[in-house]
Design an enzyme around this catalytic site. Structure first.
Site, mmCIF file in Angstrom:
data_model
loop_
_atom_site.group_PDB
_atom_site.id
_atom_site.type_symbol
_atom_site.label_atom_id
_atom_site.label_comp_id
_atom_site.label_asym_id
_atom_site.label_seq_id
_atom_site.Cartn_x
_atom_site.Cartn_y
_atom_site.Cartn_z
ATOM 1 C CE1 TYR A 40 37.191 41.953 28.425
ATOM 2 C CE2 TYR A 40 38.514 43.913 28.877
ATOM 3 C CZ TYR A 40 38.421 42.542 28.703
ATOM 4 O OH TYR A 40 39.540 41.773 28.791
ATOM 5 C CB SER A 86 31.965 44.297 51.034
ATOM 6 O OG SER A 86 30.931 45.247 51.053
ATOM 7 C CE LYS A 118 39.851 43.699 54.819
ATOM 8 N NZ LYS A 118 40.503 43.505 53.512
ATOM 9 C CE LYS A 316 34.925 37.650 60.100
ATOM 10 N NZ LYS A 316 35.619 36.428 59.672
#
Ligand code: ZN
Length: 716
Positions: A40, A86, A118, A316
């Site tokens: 790129y 993640s 989320k 969580k």
């Protein structure tokens, strides 16, 4: 003066722009890289060099003129103090339950789980030193992100300074930068107006805004002072600033920190909130797997009640000591999971644009797409409303398109993925003739966006849709008169139009295979099947429906349930509505000129009158017994008891209420007159005891001509 570029340079420029833009699109839409960072960078540098040599090549399409690209090219790298992991994803209840079982077995009991929405945004990492924002970075690869601190100044929801006295020496927080839906929609409108590709979702739009080199733009603008480019660059800079300032921020995690004695996730939110950091208001600590699943389900169902896009729920383990006990895999914490909802925006191929003809003749283009899963359902068609809408969206047949479906909302084509065009796409052309009856299409009036098939009387599509509408919930609610049966009735020529619907007999229906089954042992010839039996019995019952439903069932334009109810209440009968002038009608609250005109037009058509007469002959009364009608019997309260020759109880009552009488079911001191027919019982006796006048069948006849006084003079 710069020299005009040779063909070779021109060709190379096109090639470079295509490859870079393609790579950018892939990256921003799918987060997939089609080129390595190094590839790129090489291409981008070549493009910059080429444009420096031949400035005439530069157009708005050039990636050098817009933001985007990879971190390596645009931003300085920032290493997070602690890595940003993640989350692992689950996509259904079984997987979620399996995850909860796993952590329960490790910990020995079910832990408290903090569940939160989320948000579909861009994850960022903010570091505060003694309460001052030191850096803001994108998540990047989790270890190293892009430094976007310069842009943070414009994002009001990211505090530059924290509140409180004893602020920690270091505090690293993680959160989501996102756009509320209204802001997202207006950004896409701007994109469309500027002929730029639409953002597939608020996350990409947020990424686009956050990853702008505002400082570079400012420098470009300053250096362009006094040139032609100045105005364009200034407006671009302004738009860039606006986009940044519309970003919202929500904190959902903590990284490195000192001097804070935090024991749980929920506790952390409280502490961070007190420092002035925006934390989620949409979270809940749940104590059982059932409560967690209920939270997930409820939030999915009420997805549209928040003003931002969510793509799931994050759960969580709340207590930090339990989080530590569970630990991490190589890439994700074991103590957290993301339950992903089905996506609400997807890409699919637009195979064709066809048109459908509605009940009132409106011809509507609709998209035929490669079937695709969106928001939990498979979608292959979506309405495009009218030809202007097709043009406005800029879609071509063969395009890859963005499709949105949120919850129960009908699917909507957002726009084309312009970068994926191959040149083989073709524009939609609105047909000039009705696809079902061949009649020439025309707008109802000049400037009308809707194109119609004027053949209301015999266009098969309009007939079918009217029949279907007649049976719908908002109409006469005839179970068994759906789309398929409407089609079968017309195709077998059992009915020519809706006028025949109440005259259907078993013999009629037996001519159509749709309503018929083979005979069982001992039966003679074919028999009505379930569909046929249901339709006949339901139609029989439908004759007793209130007036407003019949008004809806007639498919008079602009007369839906609300208007129909007003008309029924105000006029009480179809004949009264028909007798009213256009100005009588338009004076009714909520009716107005347009509806009044449409009603007058309806009644003027002979074939409409035929329908009404056929229905009346079949026993439909078109009268609202509850309506207040002005007439010679207005103000008189009448009780009818016993049977009257030639009348049912209902029709007898209706004939008097049509004349303004109030019909009551019981005799009281307020009753003005009792009509006692054959076998009148206790009501007549009560009337006698109260001294209320009573009349009989002859008196009723006089009453039904409106002559109350004469009826009084003929006692029973
Ligand atoms: Zn037609």
């Amino acid at each position: 003066m710069s020299s005009s570029p040779p063909d070779r340079a021109q060709e190379r420029w096109v090639e470079l722009v295509d490859r870079i833009n393609h790579a950018r699109v892939q990256y921003s839409l799918d987060a997939t890289q089609t080129l390595s960072d190094a590839e790129y960078d090489t291409l981008f540098r070549e493009l910059v060099g080429l444009e420096e040599q031949y400035p005439l090549l530069i157009t708005g399409d050039s990636p050098t003129q817009s933001v985007g690209g990879y971190s390596s090219e645009l931003f300085d790298p920032v290493t997070h103090l602690e890595p940003m992991y993640s989350l692992d994803n689950v996509f259904n209840v079984d997987e979620m339950t399996a995850w909860m079982d796993r952590i329960t077995s490790t910990l020995g009991s079910f832990p408290e789980l903090l569940c939160e929405l989320k948000i579909d945004g861009l994850a960022v990492d903010a570091v505060y030193r003694r309460g001052h924002l030191e850096s803001l970075a994108t998540r990047g690869d989790g270890t190293t992100g892009e430094d976007v601190t310069a842009n943070s100044i414009l994002i009001a929801s990211i505090p530059q300074r924290l509140k409180g006295k004893k602020l920690p020496a270091v505090l690293e927080v993680r959160g989501e930068v996102f756009y509320p839906l209204a802001a997202f929609d207006s950004i896409n409108q701007e994109q469309a107006k500027a002929g730029k590709p639409l953002f597939a979702n608020p996350r990409n739009a947020a990424a686009g805004a956050l990853r702008q080199r505002l400082d570079k733009r400012e420098r470009e603008w300053i250096s362009a002072q006094g040139t032609k480019r100045e105005a364009r660059l200034e407006s671009e800079l302004k738009a860039a600033r606006q986009r940044l300032s519309a970003l919202q921020f929500t904190v959902h995690g903590i990284g490195a920190h000192s001097e804070l004695n935090l024991v749980s996730q929920s506790d952390t939110y409280k502490v961070l909130k007190a420092m002035g950091l925006p934390t989620s208001e949409h979270f809940s600590v749940e104590n059982s797997p059932g409560d967690v699943l209920a939270f997930i389900q409820e939030r999915n169902e009420s997805r549209s009640s928040v003003d931002f896009d969510i793509d799931g729920v994050v759960a969580k383990v709340d207590q930090f000591n339990q989080q530590r006990e569970l630990g991490f895999t190589s890439r994700a914490p074991r103590w957290a999971i993301a339950f992903k909802y089905p996506p609400e925006v997807v890409r699919t191929r637009l195979l064709d644009i066809r048109v459908s003809v509605g009940r009132t003749g409106r011809v509507t283009p609709y998209a035929v797409m490669e079937p695709v899963q969106v928001a939990g359902t498979t979608v292959s068609m979506a309405t495009l409303h009218n030809p202007f809408e097709v043009e406005r969206k800029g879609i071509l047949i063969g395009d890859l398109i963005f499709l949105r479906k949120a919850g129960e909302i009908i699917p909507e084509v957002l726009g084309p993925v312009i970068e994926e065009r191959t040149g083989s796409e073709r524009a939609f052309v609105m047909p000039g003739n009705c696809p079902e009856c061949g009649t020439e299409l025309a707008p109802e009036s000049e400037g009308d966006k809707d194109i119609r098939c004027p053949n209301a009387r015999s266009c098969p599509a309009q007939l079918r849709e009217r029949l279907f509408h007649l049976g719908s919930r908002g109409g006469l609610d005839v179970e068994g008169l759906g789309e398929k049966s409407a089609k079968a009735l017309l195709e077998s020529e059992i009915v020519t139009n809706e006028g025949d619907i109440f005259n259907l007999t078993e013999t009629n229906l037996l001519t159509s295979p749709f309503f018929t089954r083979d005979p069982h042992k001992g039966e003679q010839g074919p028999q009505l099947n379930e569909a046929g039996i249901t339709l006949l019995s339901q139609l029989h019952m439908a004759k007793q429906q209130p007036l407003w439903r019949f008004l809806v069932a007639l498919s008079i334009r602009h007369v839906g349930p609300t208007v129909a109810k007003k008309l029924a209440k105000e006029f009480g009968s179809l004949s009264a509505i028909e007798a009213a002038t256009e100005s009588d009608l338009s004076e009714v609250d909520g009716i107005g000129d347009r509806i009044a005109h449409s009603l007058r037009e309806y009644f003027e058509q002979d074939w409409h009158q035929d329908i009404i007469h056929k229905w009346i002959a079949a026993g439909v009364t078109f009268v609202d017994p509850t309506a207040k009608t002005e007439g010679p019997l207005t103000g008189k309260t009448i009780v009818i008891t016993g049977s009257l020759p030639g009348f049912t109880r209902d029709s007898a009552q209706e004939s008097l209420s049509d004349l303004g009488a109030t019909i009551s079911g019981s005799v009281s001191a307020k009753t003005d007159l009792v009509v006692a027919g054959d076998k009148a019982g206790s009501k007549a006796a009560k009337a006698r005891s109260l001294g209320i006048p009573i009349t009989g069948a002859r008196g009723f006849e006089l009453l039904s001509r409106g002559d109350f006084e004469a009826a009084l003079s003929i006692p029973d």
